[in-house]
Write a protein that holds these residues in place. Sequence first.
Motif, PDB file in Angstrom:
ATOM      1  N   ASN A  20      -2.727   4.668   5.810  1.00  0.00           N
ATOM      2  CA  ASN A  20      -2.309   4.578   4.410  1.00  0.00           C
ATOM      3  C   ASN A  20      -2.939   5.730   3.644  1.00  0.00           C
ATOM      4  OD1 ASN A  20      -0.588   2.376   4.372  1.00  0.00           O
ATOM      5  ND2 ASN A  20      -2.204   0.893   3.961  1.00  0.00           N
ATOM      6  N   SER A  21      -2.352   6.119   2.521  1.00  0.00           N
ATOM      7  CA  SER A  21      -2.892   7.241   1.761  1.00  0.00           C
ATOM      8  C   SER A  21      -2.446   7.160   0.307  1.00  0.00           C
ATOM      9  CB  SER A  21      -2.426   8.575   2.356  1.00  0.00           C
ATOM     10  OG  SER A  21      -2.841   9.666   1.558  1.00  0.00           O
ATOM     11  N   THR A  22      -3.295   7.671  -0.581  1.00  0.00           N
ATOM     12  CA  THR A  22      -2.959   7.770  -2.005  1.00  0.00           C
ATOM     13  C   THR A  22      -2.724   9.214  -2.426  1.00  0.00           C
ATOM     14  OG1 THR A  22      -5.329   7.832  -2.552  1.00  0.00           O
ATOM     15  CG2 THR A  22      -4.238   5.671  -2.576  1.00  0.00           C
ATOM     16  N   ASP A  23      -2.480  10.101  -1.478  1.00  0.00           N
ATOM     17  CA  ASP A  23      -2.187  11.500  -1.795  1.00  0.00           C
ATOM     18  C   ASP A  23      -1.050  11.557  -2.815  1.00  0.00           C
ATOM     19  OD1 ASP A  23      -1.060  14.173  -1.709  1.00  0.00           O
ATOM     20  OD2 ASP A  23      -2.196  14.497   0.121  1.00  0.00           O
ATOM     21  N   PRO A  24      -1.223  12.268  -3.933  1.00  0.00           N
ATOM     22  CA  PRO A  24      -0.181  12.303  -4.967  1.00  0.00           C
ATOM     23  C   PRO A  24       1.129  12.932  -4.498  1.00  0.00           C
ATOM     24  CG  PRO A  24      -1.934  13.873  -5.448  1.00  0.00           C
ATOM     25  CD  PRO A  24      -2.434  13.012  -4.337  1.00  0.00           C
ATOM     26  N   ARG A  25       1.124  13.638  -3.407  1.00  0.00           N
ATOM     27  CA  ARG A  25       2.372  14.190  -2.887  1.00  0.00           C
ATOM     28  C   ARG A  25       3.260  13.111  -2.264  1.00  0.00           C
ATOM     29  NH1 ARG A  25      -0.357  19.106   0.412  1.00  0.00           N
ATOM     30  NH2 ARG A  25      -1.924  17.462   0.650  1.00  0.00           N
ATOM     31  N   LEU A  26       2.675  11.943  -2.029  1.00  0.00           N
ATOM     32  CA  LEU A  26       3.433  10.820  -1.480  1.00  0.00           C
ATOM     33  C   LEU A  26       4.001   9.988  -2.619  1.00  0.00           C
ATOM     34  CD1 LEU A  26       0.816   9.885   1.244  1.00  0.00           C
ATOM     35  CD2 LEU A  26       2.949  11.148   1.593  1.00  0.00           C
ATOM     36  N   ASP A  27       5.192   9.439  -2.434  1.00  0.00           N
ATOM     37  CA  ASP A  27       5.910   8.799  -3.527  1.00  0.00           C
ATOM     38  C   ASP A  27       5.538   7.343  -3.751  1.00  0.00           C
ATOM     39  OD1 ASP A  27       7.421  11.148  -3.903  1.00  0.00           O
ATOM     40  OD2 ASP A  27       8.782  10.551  -2.293  1.00  0.00           O
ATOM     41  N   GLY A  28       5.277   6.605  -2.664  1.00  0.00           N
ATOM     42  CA  GLY A  28       5.258   5.163  -2.789  1.00  0.00           C
ATOM     43  C   GLY A  28       3.907   4.506  -2.926  1.00  0.00           C
ATOM     44  N   GLY A  29       2.829   5.172  -2.558  1.00  0.00           N
ATOM     45  CA  GLY A  29       1.522   4.542  -2.582  1.00  0.00           C
ATOM     46  C   GLY A  29       1.300   3.655  -1.381  1.00  0.00           C
ATOM     47  N   VAL A  30       0.115   3.062  -1.319  1.00  0.00           N
ATOM     48  CA  VAL A  30      -0.287   2.260  -0.177  1.00  0.00           C
ATOM     49  C   VAL A  30       0.607   1.029  -0.045  1.00  0.00           C
ATOM     50  CG1 VAL A  30      -2.149   0.819   0.735  1.00  0.00           C
ATOM     51  CG2 VAL A  30      -2.663   3.076  -0.229  1.00  0.00           C
ATOM     52  N   VAL A  31       1.013   0.727   1.179  1.00  0.00           N
ATOM     53  CA  VAL A  31       1.844  -0.438   1.480  1.00  0.00           C
ATOM     54  C   VAL A  31       0.997  -1.433   2.252  1.00  0.00           C
ATOM     55  CG1 VAL A  31       3.883  -1.258   2.722  1.00  0.00           C
ATOM     56  CG2 VAL A  31       3.955   0.920   1.500  1.00  0.00           C
ATOM     57  N   SER A  32       0.802  -2.614   1.696  1.00  0.00           N
ATOM     58  CA  SER A  32      -0.092  -3.588   2.313  1.00  0.00           C
ATOM     59  C   SER A  32       0.435  -4.080   3.657  1.00  0.00           C
ATOM     60  CB  SER A  32      -0.300  -4.781   1.370  1.00  0.00           C
ATOM     61  OG  SER A  32       0.937  -5.406   1.076  1.00  0.00           O
ATOM     62  N   ALA A  33       1.739  -4.042   3.837  1.00  0.00           N
ATOM     63  CA  ALA A  33       2.308  -4.506   5.112  1.00  0.00           C
ATOM     64  C   ALA A  33       1.968  -3.583   6.266  1.00  0.00           C
ATOM     65  CB  ALA A  33       3.821  -4.647   4.979  1.00  0.00           C
ATOM     66  N   GLY A  34       1.498  -2.391   5.967  1.00  0.00           N
ATOM     67  CA  GLY A  34       1.078  -1.474   7.023  1.00  0.00           C
ATOM     68  C   GLY A  34       2.226  -0.832   7.755  1.00  0.00           C
ATOM     69  N   ASN A  35       1.893  -0.085   8.792  1.00  0.00           N
ATOM     70  CA  ASN A  35       2.864   0.605   9.633  1.00  0.00           C
ATOM     71  C   ASN A  35       3.121  -0.241  10.872  1.00  0.00           C
ATOM     72  OD1 ASN A  35       2.718   3.316   8.091  1.00  0.00           O
ATOM     73  ND2 ASN A  35       0.583   2.899   8.587  1.00  0.00           N
ATOM     74  N   ARG A  36       4.354  -0.287  11.329  1.00  0.00           N
ATOM     75  CA  ARG A  36       4.646  -1.175  12.447  1.00  0.00           C
ATOM     76  C   ARG A  36       5.939  -0.762  13.151  1.00  0.00           C
ATOM     77  NH1 ARG A  36       5.839  -3.249   7.555  1.00  0.00           N
ATOM     78  NH2 ARG A  36       7.739  -4.481   7.246  1.00  0.00           N
ATOM     79  N   GLU A  37       6.046  -1.245  14.400  1.00  0.00           N
ATOM     80  CA  GLU A  37       7.200  -0.976  15.241  1.00  0.00           C
ATOM     81  C   GLU A  37       7.465   0.522  15.350  1.00  0.00           C
ATOM     82  OE1 GLU A  37       6.399  -4.419  14.651  1.00  0.00           O
ATOM     83  OE2 GLU A  37       7.648  -4.086  12.886  1.00  0.00           O
ATOM     84  N   ILE A  38       6.488   1.203  15.902  1.00  0.00           N
ATOM     85  CA  ILE A  38       6.546   2.657  16.073  1.00  0.00           C
ATOM     86  C   ILE A  38       6.512   2.956  17.563  1.00  0.00           C
ATOM     87  CG2 ILE A  38       5.331   4.833  15.682  1.00  0.00           C
ATOM     88  CD1 ILE A  38       4.228   3.474  13.088  1.00  0.00           C
TER      89      ILE A  38
END
Length: 581
Positions: free
Chosen positions: A314-332
Amino acid sequence: MAAPYQFRRGTRAAAVASARVLLDGEPAITRDGGVSRLLLGDGTTPAVNLPWLASGPPSIAYADDPRFGASKNGRRVSGGVTTAGSTTFTTSGTNPFNAASVGSIIVIPGAGPGGIPLVTTITGFVGVSQVTLAATASTAVSGQHFFLGHDDSPALQAAINAAGQGGTVILGAGTYMLGSMVTALAGRVKILGGNANLGTVLLAGAIGMTMMKVSSSTVVEDLHFDGCRIGAYGLQTVHQANKIHFSRVRAENCEAGFVYDGTQNSITIDCFANYCTYSGFFLVNGVMNTKFVNINTNADVSAAASYRGIRIDNSTDPRLDGGVVSAGNREISIWGGIHERGSADHYQMEIAVSTGYVTVQEAEFTTAKTSILTGPGMHGELYLERVQFNMSAMENRAVEIQSSPGRVHVDGVTYHGTNGQHEDVFYLVAEDGRLTFASKSTDIPRNLFGTHSYFTYGKGNWQAAGSGTATWDGSGPGRLALTSIGPGHGARCFWRGTGAIRAGQQAKISFFVESITGGAQVGLRMTTNSGSKALATTGSYGAGEHTVITRLDGDETGILIGAATSTSISAVIGYMTISVF
C-alpha cells in the motif's frame, strides 16, 4: 470548374523538395518510413504541411502527423561539462547542438543541488558543443552523459485525444522527450510503438513525473520508457483501471517502472524493468485478479537497499489516485521470468500487503542474498511452484517469512547456493507464520530452515556435543556424520533465534537416518542452557525417515542427536527439519 482529382505518389522527402501545393480537394499519397499516408489539398498549403488522413480507420492517429508535431529528436549524449554557479553547458560529445536546440529540455545527472539531476531548458545556442541554460548548475560535472530533446508531450497528448475512445495511436520509431505526463483516460485505446528495445523511446523530462498514465481497456505495446534517473514513474494505471494490457514494454532508470494502482482483471506480458531505483513492478492499493507472464527485472549493484524488483504494497504517494485500500492486494499470478540483482542483502520481491493469494510459477531468481520477503502485512497466501533460486553469497535466503499470519506453500522449488554454508532456504521470522510443502520434488540441498521457529542444520552450525563428533561431509546434498557414546553425546545445533520458543508450543521434527553402525538406534534430546534433556515424546530410531511431535517447555535452545542408549554408534543423517507451532 474545379480541376479533376489526381493521385500523386512519392516520398515525403520529394514533397518537401518540390514544395508542391495541392489544389483544393486534390488528393495525394506519400510514403514515410514504409507507411502510406493520404493527403488532401486545400489549395494554399504545401503538401508536406498538410495533415495526414489515416490509411486505415479514421480512429488511427500518428504522433508525428504535422497536426500534432512530434519532433522525435530526443537523444542521450555523453561528455557533458558544467561549472557550479554557471549557466554555460559544454560537451565533448558528438556536437549535438544547433540553433534549433533552443527551447529543448535538457537533463544533466549530478548537476543540481547536492548532486541531484538538473532539469532545465536551453535558452541560447553558442556553438555545436556549447549552449546556455535557463537554470544555473549547482554542482560541477565532467564527462557526464545527459539527455535532451524538444518537449513532445503536447504532440503525444493531441494524438491520443484525436484517436479517442476505441482509437489507435502510433508512435513511430524515434525518441520522444516528455516534459509532462501523457494520459489516456478515455479508455479503450491502443498505444503502439515501433520496438521497445530500440525503436520507440520515451524520455522523462520532469523530476518526479509520471510519464504515461492510462485508464481501463487500454493496450500499450512496444514502448521503451527511460526515466533518466530523475525519480519518474514510467507506465502507470489510474486507480482501479480494468482490463489493462501491457505487452513488450520496457522501463528503465525509473523510480518505479510499471505502477499498478489498484489495477483489476489485467495482464502484463513480456515486459522488462531494468535499473529502476524503488521498484520494477509496483503493485499497490488493491490490485486484484491480475496476471504477469514472463516479466523480467534487473538491478545493478548500486541499487538502494529499498529496491524491489516486484513490490506488492500500500502507498500514499501523491502520484497515486486512490489511496490505501484496506482490502489489500489479492489474486495475483506471476508466471515465468528471470529476476536478477547483484547487490548483497537486498530483496528481489516483497509482498508487504496482501489479503488473498499470490502465485509465483516457473520463475527464476538470481541474487546474492534474499530473493523473496513476505512482510507482516501479508495476511494471504504465497504459492511457490516450480521456482528456481540461484544464490551467490554467504548466509543467503531464498524466502524470508515475516508474514503473520500469512502462509507460504511450496511445490517443486530448486535451490542452488554457491558458497556452500549458512544458507537458509526458508527463513521464518514470524512465530505464527506457516510454511507447507506440497511435493517431495522440492530440491533443496542443505540448510532448509532458519530463525526463530526453524533452525539451520548446515555446515558450520552443527557441532560436537559431549564426547561425540560431528562432521559435514558436503557431498551430494550434504550429510551429517556423527559418533556418539550415549545420550547427551553426538551432534547438536542451536536455535537460530532467542526467546522464540514458548512453553506449551509443539515441535515437529523430521529427519532421515541414512545409515547406522554399532548400536542399533539413534535418539533425540533437547539442549538447554544447562545441558540437555529428554523430549517429552521419547523414542529411538533406526535407519529410515522419522517424524516426531513433542511438547516444549520454553527453555529449549536447540536439538541434539546421538545414541539412544549407552552404546557407541556411528550414523549418517541425511536431513533434519524442525517446525514449531
